[in-house]
Design a protein around this motif. Structure first.
Motif, PDB file in Angstrom:
ATOM      1  N   GLU A 130      -3.868  -9.056-117.404  1.00  0.00           N
ATOM      2  CA  GLU A 130      -2.495  -9.372-117.030  1.00  0.00           C
ATOM      3  C   GLU A 130      -2.013 -10.651-117.688  1.00  0.00           C
ATOM      4  N   VAL A 131      -2.834 -11.689-117.584  1.00  0.00           N
ATOM      5  CA  VAL A 131      -2.346 -12.981-118.038  1.00  0.00           C
ATOM      6  C   VAL A 131      -2.392 -13.129-119.549  1.00  0.00           C
ATOM      7  N   ASN A 175       0.762 -10.999-122.217  1.00  0.00           N
ATOM      8  CA  ASN A 175       2.167 -11.326-122.096  1.00  0.00           C
ATOM      9  C   ASN A 175       2.818 -11.421-123.467  1.00  0.00           C
ATOM     10  N   GLU A 199       0.107 -14.199-110.696  1.00  0.00           N
ATOM     11  CA  GLU A 199       0.847 -14.982-111.684  1.00  0.00           C
ATOM     12  C   GLU A 199       1.193 -16.369-111.169  1.00  0.00           C
ATOM     13  N   GLN A 249       3.495 -21.429-117.448  1.00  0.00           N
ATOM     14  CA  GLN A 249       3.252 -20.202-116.706  1.00  0.00           C
ATOM     15  C   GLN A 249       3.558 -18.984-117.578  1.00  0.00           C
ATOM     16  N   GLU A 270       0.941 -15.823-118.479  1.00  0.00           N
ATOM     17  CA  GLU A 270       0.982 -14.749-117.514  1.00  0.00           C
ATOM     18  C   GLU A 270       1.567 -13.455-118.046  1.00  0.00           C
ATOM     19  N   VAL A 283       6.737 -11.236-115.701  1.00  0.00           N
ATOM     20  CA  VAL A 283       7.039 -11.365-114.281  1.00  0.00           C
ATOM     21  C   VAL A 283       7.812 -10.149-113.783  1.00  0.00           C
TER      22      VAL A 283
END
Ligand SMILES: Nc1ncnc2c1ncn2[C@@H]1O[C@H](COP(=O)(O)OP(=O)(O)OP(=O)(O)O)[C@@H](O)[C@H]1O
Ligand SMILES: [Mg+2]
Lengths: 482, 247
Positions: free
Chosen positions: A11-12, A15, A443, A474, A478, A481
């Motif tokens: 996930e992170v 991005n 996140e 962030q 991540e 979002v």
């Protein structure tokens, strides 16, 4: 590795760059390639005085004798310097009186980036000199500053309007012979910012420049020169985000700072050039020479940087502590993700007696990235009573990335007190779960943890910038979002 | 409110929970006891959604929702709280910032606006009194350098802040001195209402003198082997687990 850790890391680290859009403003470019004629053309387009053209040519001839440095912990691609366009300017270059006259598309771009010029004009006391590609598009707050004798303008304007100051200081901290990229910049630099704070003046607002690369295949060669005369103070912000593209782009900037007696300069950067996609395709190559000299006694230069972008970063903001009782500071957060590579750090050269330096470096690595800190603390023979404190921390997300530290010490005066601390840590799955159990998703949990980790550096940024920088940290780490 | 039915869970192919069924109604306090390694913390973790463990069989209903289908943060926001047996340290993240984020995530879930800074600080002050926690602790990073007892108190403080419908307290009493034990028990009792429920995991009947359970269950080798009223805890204290093993 457990399934959960796997999932979090995916996930992170997967991005995509969020600021990847291109503004379609017509640009005027000259053909690819570099030779003396191209340099003459750049100089002519900018209507430069002869001495400056001579400087450019000298730098170019010197550059031709040099080789790309290979000592950094970077896997450098072959760069074809003949395949780069060395000059691009927005086609229409009027000087606007109000924002209404500015290309709405450009304003829209700034809005997407969360940098509305209009708002900044009223809020926060920030004067913005927004550089779109190579030519200054809009400068605000000039009048207010001018009343105090402060000069804040594009480099090209300074060449026209304050040639004596430019001639006196340009190249005095970073001579064109300094390194390969500095020589290249000195030959072909396009534009940048110039700032002069006269004796005894405290600049009442944060001076800020937003840079943005926005013409395909155009190398960016910015040049910034800041001179703080005796007893003056200025805080300068540089921030940038660049649109997404496939071709690698070369960026070789120079920043020079001169601090005279009792002067203080704070230079803060949030760097977010396009880092390339997940597979390491595209992205900016960022080779920057940043150096300040604390020339007069009791002067101070402080570098703060948040580095999240670029495919390759090569950057060592440094301080020459020439005067007695001078202070040099370096606060850095460098994030690397996916295939990014960063080799960054600082050099503190202690020449003056009782000079002090502080180095706080926080590396955060994820994905397949490599993140190196490289720092030199040098104390010359006559520099007695020197102090240095270095803290160098690395945070790893996952086990496919790398963190490295290369501290160098050259101490020729035995009265020096040098301290060095280093740590390496990982974000634990149990820490993330603890946050999850309190209702905080992964996140935001990672955001909390890295912002906590980088707090010492973020705290050094001016307030408005700190918020932006937190978001950026962030975003860089991540999954998208929502 | 919570209905666990024939729950099986394993880690790395090894079955730890071997068919657990348990129903908890609003207002009730359940105590779970059992020897080391019997699966108490595993049960708590599975309910909270730690995906280290694979649920191989069974269902869990929480407030008429399929709990096992929810992300851990959604379980928390819906009102499930776990007081950890070993609370983890998060260096650099201040308790204030951490709790503010957590509280506002809960509020967002309930369609409420985030608390203002002053309202949040007021809430903190109020809840700190419940567990008699010093402001010193809330100014520090989450659990960093906290003593064992301080960590446990901090769990109850967080529970007070988040006001859960269902709290699972995993050995919140171990590591507490007798005064702290009373404070923690007092805190739990104060937060007890007709609408919420508590599961207390403990080794000692001492805690149950202060928090009187409606039911006591004994977990042994991944199964609930005995359930009864509060007197079961006393019996267990007297006879030890051998008595269970013999059965
Ligand atoms: N992460 C893990 N990896 C492997 N085995 C685990 C893991 N977590 C728990 N176990 C095993 O599961 C079993 C149950 O552990 P659990 O922590 O649930 O026991 P417990 O009843 O809480 O014990 P205690 O009273 O000591 O806290 C033990 O055999 C333990 O070794
Ligand atoms: Mg346990």
């Amino acid at each position: 590795m457990s399934a959960e850790e796997d999932k979090i890391l995916t996930e992170v680290t997967e991005n995509e760059y969020k600021y990847g859009f291109v503004t379609d403003i017509e640009t005027e470019t000259i053909p690819k390639g570099l030779n003396e004629d191209v340099i003459r053309l750049i100089s002519k387009k900018k209507n430069e005085p002869d001495w400056l053209l001579e400087n450019r040519l000298k730098a170019y001839r010197h550059w031709q004798t040099m080789k790309m440095p290979e000592w950094a912990y970077l896997d450098l691609p072959e760069i074809d310097f003949q395949d780069i366009i060395y000059y691009a300017a927005p086609r229409k270059q009027p000087k606007y009186q109000s924002l209404d006259e500015v290309d709405p598309e450009l304003l829209d771009t700034f809005n997407k980036l969360g940098i509305p010029l209009e708002e900044q004009k009223h809020l926060a006391g920030v004067a913005v000199d927004a550089v779109m590609d190579s030519v200054s598009v809009k400068t605000t707050f000039r009048e207010t500053l001018a009343e105090m004798g402060i000069i804040f303008c594009s480099f090209s304007e300074a060449v026209q309007e304050h040639p004596d100051l430019v001639k006196k200081y340009m190249g005095s901290v970073v001579p064109y012979t300094d390194n390969f990229y500095a020589a290249l910049n000195s030959a072909v630099f396009s534009d940048g910012s110039f700032c002069y704070i006269p004796k005894g003046v405290r600049c009442p607002m944060e001076l800020s420049t937003y840079f943005r690369i926005n013409a395909a295949n155009t190398g960016q060669f910015e040049r910034t020169l800041i001179v703080a005369d005796d007893d003056s103070y200025v805080s300068y912000l540089e921030g940038c985000t660049a649109p997404q593209r496939d071709e690698n782009q070369l960026h070789a900037a120079i920043v020079e700072i001169v601090a005279h007696e009792n002067a203080e300069v704070k230079y803060s950067t949030v760097q977010n050039w396009y880092p390339g996609d997940k597979n390491g395709k595209g992205g900016i190559y960022n080779f920057v020479t940043k150096r300040g000299i604390c020339k007069g006694d009791n002067s101070k230069i402080s570098w703060t940087q948040v580095e999240t972008g670029s495919a390759i970063t090569w950057k060592y903001p440094s301080c020459i502590l020439k005067g007695d009782n001078t202070t040099g500071e370096f606060y850095s957060v460098a994030v690397t993700n996916n295939h990014q590579q960063a080799d960054t750090g600082t050099k503190m050269i202690h020449i003056g007696k009782n000079s002090k330096s502080t180095i706080i470096s926080k590396g955060i690595s994820a994905g397949l990235s490599q993140n190196s800190y490289r720092g030199l603390v040098k104390v010359l023979k006559n520099a007695s009573g020197v102090r240095n404190f270095t803290q160098c921390d690395s945070l790893l997300l996952g086990d496919t990335c790398g963190a490295h530290t290369f501290p160098y010490l050259e101490i020729d005066n035995e009265t020096a007190i040098i301290e060095h601390e280093a740590t390496t840590s990982k974000i634990g799955e149990d820490q993330i779960f603890y946050c999850n159990q309190r209702g905080i998703d992964t996140e935001n949990a990672i955001g909390l943890i890295i912002n906590g980790y980088a707090k010492e550096v973020l705290n050094k940024l001016p307030m408005e910038f700190a918020v932006e920088a937190q978001k950026l940290l962030q975003i860089s780490l991540e999954g998208s979002v929502g | 409110m919570l209905k666990i039915n024939n729950l099986h869970a394993s880690i790395e192919g090894k079955e730890i929970l071997k068919g657990i069924s348990l129903e908890v109604k609003p207002g009730e306090v359940h105590a779970i006891m059992g020897p080391n390694g019997s699966g108490k913390s595993t049960l708590a973790s599975v309910l909270a959604g730690r995906d280290l463990f694979d649920v191989t069989e069974g269902t869990v209903e929480f407030l008429d929702q399929d709990l096992l289908d929810m992300a851990p943060e959604d379980r928390a926001r819906s009102g499930l709280f776990l007081g950890f047996q070993y609370p983890v340290e998060i260096p650099g993240v201040s308790m204030v910032n951490f709790m503010k984020t957590a509280v506002n995530e809960h509020r967002k879930h309930n369609n409420l606006d985030p608390l203002s800074a002053s309202d949040f600080l007021k809430l903190m002050r109020e809840k700190k009194e419940v567990v008699d926690i010093t402001s010193n602790l809330t100014n520090r990073s989450v659990n960093e350098g906290f003593s064992g007892g301080e960590k446990k108190r901090n769990e109850i403080f967080q529970m007070a802040m988040l006001d859960p419908k269902m709290a699972i307290l995993d050995e919140t009493d171990s590591g507490l001195d007798i005064d702290a034990l009373k404070i923690v028990a007092h805190g739990v009792n104060k937060l007890r209402t007709k609408e919420n429920a508590t599961i207390i995991i403990t080794h000692y009947q001492r805690l149950l003198e202060y928090i009187v359970p409606d039911f006591v269950h004994i977990l042994y080798k991944g199964k609930i082997v005995k359930s009864s009223g509060k007197e079961l805890a006393l019996e267990l204290e007297e006879k030890g687990y051998d008595w269970i093993k013999e059965q």
